[in-house]
Design an enzyme around this catalytic site. Structure first.
Site, mmCIF file in Angstrom:
data_model
loop_
_atom_site.group_PDB
_atom_site.id
_atom_site.type_symbol
_atom_site.label_atom_id
_atom_site.label_comp_id
_atom_site.label_asym_id
_atom_site.label_seq_id
_atom_site.Cartn_x
_atom_site.Cartn_y
_atom_site.Cartn_z
ATOM 1 N N PRO A 113 7.909 36.117 43.364
ATOM 2 C CA PRO A 113 9.348 36.075 43.669
ATOM 3 C C PRO A 113 10.041 37.403 43.356
ATOM 4 O O PRO A 113 9.575 38.199 42.542
ATOM 5 C CB PRO A 113 9.850 34.948 42.759
ATOM 6 C CG PRO A 113 8.668 34.056 42.607
ATOM 7 C CD PRO A 113 7.478 34.968 42.562
ATOM 8 N N ARG A 114 11.173 37.613 44.014
ATOM 9 C CA ARG A 114 11.834 38.927 43.994
ATOM 10 C C ARG A 114 12.218 39.399 42.597
ATOM 11 O O ARG A 114 12.148 40.590 42.302
ATOM 12 C CB ARG A 114 13.097 38.860 44.844
ATOM 13 C CG ARG A 114 12.759 38.753 46.297
ATOM 14 C CD ARG A 114 13.974 38.517 47.143
ATOM 15 N NE ARG A 114 13.570 38.549 48.528
ATOM 16 C CZ ARG A 114 14.365 38.276 49.534
ATOM 17 N NH1 ARG A 114 15.622 37.929 49.307
ATOM 18 N NH2 ARG A 114 13.926 38.329 50.766
ATOM 19 N N ASP A 115 12.656 38.472 41.732
ATOM 20 C CA ASP A 115 13.080 38.893 40.399
ATOM 21 C C ASP A 115 11.916 39.531 39.646
ATOM 22 O O ASP A 115 12.077 40.526 38.951
ATOM 23 C CB ASP A 115 13.674 37.716 39.611
ATOM 24 C CG ASP A 115 12.762 36.505 39.569
ATOM 25 O OD1 ASP A 115 12.055 36.251 40.558
ATOM 26 O OD2 ASP A 115 12.732 35.808 38.536
#
Ligand code: FAD
Length: 608
Positions: free
Chosen positions: A321-323
């Site tokens: 995921p992007r985080d």
């Protein structure tokens, strides 16, 4: 006061991106008289910039995919803070919304056997993003816009809403009005070109105004993203949820300075691109968190095999995921292993043929060629995190999209709850379609139930006009552009990707000083097309939203999703049971902790 232009609708939709257009079509189909207002030209909304695709478990590429897997991925990506009911409705209804879009004329890329093709994206277990090259948003908007226009829905473009009207008296009979919020009665705004005012009377107003990125210095967002809907809702009495969660997309352009922040789509990694540091190392293998270890490849060989054989191999860590990816890039740059211009390298040139890259990523190819003189089929790109999306937004009923203010609805990026602490790529476009439709239908039903349309008194209009014109009455005051720049510096430096209590306290002090300064904004010239004046009005919203982000971020003493605290680096289970809600408290922003809605057992079992 001179007479001003007035209109009356059953449902007024503010915003003509994917959420607004889908809501307007649904409300029209439910029999309502609908008007759409948008700040820019029709077709220019932010949605048009969406590149990668629309996430929907259609099982066209992987028959194992279904809504339950999509629901699980979305909740895990959101670090379990999502409103479970929104995530469920989203996963269940997204496939129908994509098929419907196709029936209305959208032309998607196809699989070899003629189905809508689906591509890989971070956090999605299966290839799930329906796409049109890397121009999916354009096709989505084109389709919805043509339909809205064909249905005869009235559009007020280049018209900005600055105020929502509520009528406390009309609402006093309603049980739900307890927090002082009246019932919605309409909206007030101005034409960008002439500067003339306009008022709308409507029993149902749908906010679909998008995000808040322009409060930050480096962002993938366009000029329109000034948090107008967030601030309008707050001021009408609604609450904003999850505002501490701002998504920094891992890959924005870092060079040249004039294009810093422009998005480099995640499809580059979905199609085989990898991240390397200045030593040439594929560093994402060093940053796989425990939470995702079981499903992430731990060697380059396995990661590379996954592109061909997804059954027997685990996903590459570049597709976490992007985080997770944004934090890893940030750490590499901080450790001195960054690229010459302060990012890292994103390399697809050494991994795919030029023909493949040009076919799959035509916009990226042109973007780098024209803006940075880089040929991505021959050399790596330099990329770094950019403020991209706000998970936080207006707290709404998950089934209807109605806020705590009766008659006020929100859908799309301006609404909160759906994405929890972090949004998965592709889940926004599907969110717009699913909740745009639901919200439009419910806004129309509610307007029908209410019967007569509200009227707005001259006094309310006079007050809204005076407020809007205030910057013309101050000579030698603050310059809106300088104040905006200062605000962006504060948010970038003190409430950015990595946060600490001391910095956020400083940010709140600085924001209070900015609040003082915006009372002294002055603009020159006339009301006719005056961008300085428009910015002066937008600044109220940007500041309101920034206060919410900073206050909520200071309150949440843990790290989770799009909120990383250097002083509280761990995720804390007790915070996993709480949402933070921002409400207006006098002239400031108050925060309350509210328990997370409880997920039913049959859905909870999906996580065992
Ligand atoms: P928007 O599309 O931004 O529309 C907002 C509308 O509100 C506009 O019409 C604007 O004029 C209007 N408005 C705002 N304020 C006012 C006001 N005061 N008065 C009147 N009108 C107002 N998501 C995905 O799922 N997949 C992707 O591949 C993807 N790629 C992206 C690429 C980029 C570069 C960016 C920036 C985002 C991407 N996203 C993607 C995110 C997604 O595009 C947005 O979250 C989504 O489009 C938001 O849609 P919306 O309808 O909520 O708002």
């Amino acid at each position: 006061m001179a007479e001003i232009e007035r209109h009356s609708f059953d449902v007024l939709v503010v915003g003509a991106g994917g959420a607004g257009l889908r809501a307007a079509i649904a409300a029209h189909d439910a029999g309502a008289k609908v008007g759409i207002v948008c700040k820019s030209l029709l077709g220019k909304a932010h949605t048009v910039m969406a590149e990668g695709g629309i996430a929907a478990a259609m099982a066209n590429v992987w028959k194992e995919d279904n809504w339950k897997v999509h629901f699980r991925d979305t909740m895990r990506g959101g670090k379990m803070l999502n409103h479970w009911r929104m995530a469920q409705l989203h996963a269940q209804e997204a496939p129908d919304r994509v098929r419907e879009l196709e029936e209305w004329g959208a032309l998607f890329d196809r699989t070899p056997d003629g189905l809508i093709s689906q591509r890989d994206f971070g956090g999605h277990r299966y290839a799930r993003l329906a796409h049109v090259g890397d121009r999916t948003g354009l096709e989505l908007i084109r389709t919805l816009q043509q339909r809205a226009v064909a249905l005869g829905i009235e559009v007020f473009m280049e018209c900005t809403i600055t105020k929502l009207f509520t009528s406390t008296s009309a609402a006093s009979t309603e049980k739900r009005v307890s927090a002082g919020a009246g019932r919605i009665s309409g909206a007030f705004g101005y034409w960008r070109e002439s500067g003339r005012f306009i008022a709308f009377e409507a029993p149902s107003v749908v906010l679909a105004t998008g995000g808040i990125g322009k409060s930050y210095k480096v962002t993938s967002n366009s000029w329109e993203y000034t948090g107008d809907g967030h601030a309008l809702a707050l001021e009408a009495g609604a609450s904003l949820v999850n505002m501490e969660f701002v998504q920094f997309h891992p890959t924005g352009m870092v060079w040249p300075p004039s294009v810093k922040g422009i998005l480099v789509t995640e499809s580059v990694r979905g199609d085989g691109g990898v991240l390397r540091n200045s030593e040439g190392r594929r560093f994402m293998f060093d940053y796989i968190p425990e939470f995702f270890k079981a499903e992430t490849a731990d060697s380059e060989e396995e990661a590379d095999r996954w592109y061909e054989d997804k059954t027997n191999n685990r996903r590459p860590p570049e597709l976490l995921p992007r985080d997770e990816v944004a934090r890893a890039i940030n750490a590499e740059v901080k450790a001195g292993r960054g690229s010459p211009h302060g990012g890292v390298f994103l390399d697809i040139a050494s991994r795919r043929t030029p023909e493949y890259i040009r076919r799959r990523l035509p916009s990226m190819y042109h973007q780098f060629k024209e803006l940075a003189d880089v040929d991505i089929t021959a050399e790596p790109m330099e990329v770094g995190p950019t403020c991209h999306y706000v998970m936080g937004g207006v707290a709404v009923d998950p089934d209807t999209g109605e806020s705590a203010v009766p008659g006020l609805y929100a859908a799309g990026e301006v609404a909160g709850g759906m994405h929890g602490a972090n949004r998965l790529g592709g889940n926004s476009l599907s969110d717009l379609l699913v909740f745009g439709r639901r919200t439009g239908l419910n806004a129309a039903y509610a307007a029908g139930r209410r019967g007569e349309r509200p009227t707005i008194g001259d006094e309310e209009i006079r007050a809204a006009s005076e407020h809007a014109l205030a910057p013309f009455g101050i000579e030698g005051g603050e310059n809106p552009y300088t104040v905006q720049q200062d605000l962006q510096e504060v948010m970038h430096n003190l409430v950015g990707i990595i946060r600490t209590a001391d910095e956020m306290k400083q940010a709140l002090t600085d924001l209070a000083a900015l609040r003082e300064r915006i009372t002294r904004l002055s603009v020159e010239g006339h009301r006719q097309y005056n961008p300085g004046w428009h910015l002066a009005l937008d600044l109220h919203n940007m500041l309101r939203v920034s206060e919410c982000i900073a206050r909520a971020a200071l309150e949440r003493t843990e790290s989770r999703g799009g909120h990383t605290r250097d002083d509280y680096p761990a995720t804390d289970d007790s915070w996993g049971k709480v949402n933070l809600h921002c409400r207006l408290d006098g002239d400031g922003v108050g925060i309350t902790r509210e328990p997370l809605p409880q997920m039913p057992d049959d859905l909870r079992e999906l996580f065992n």
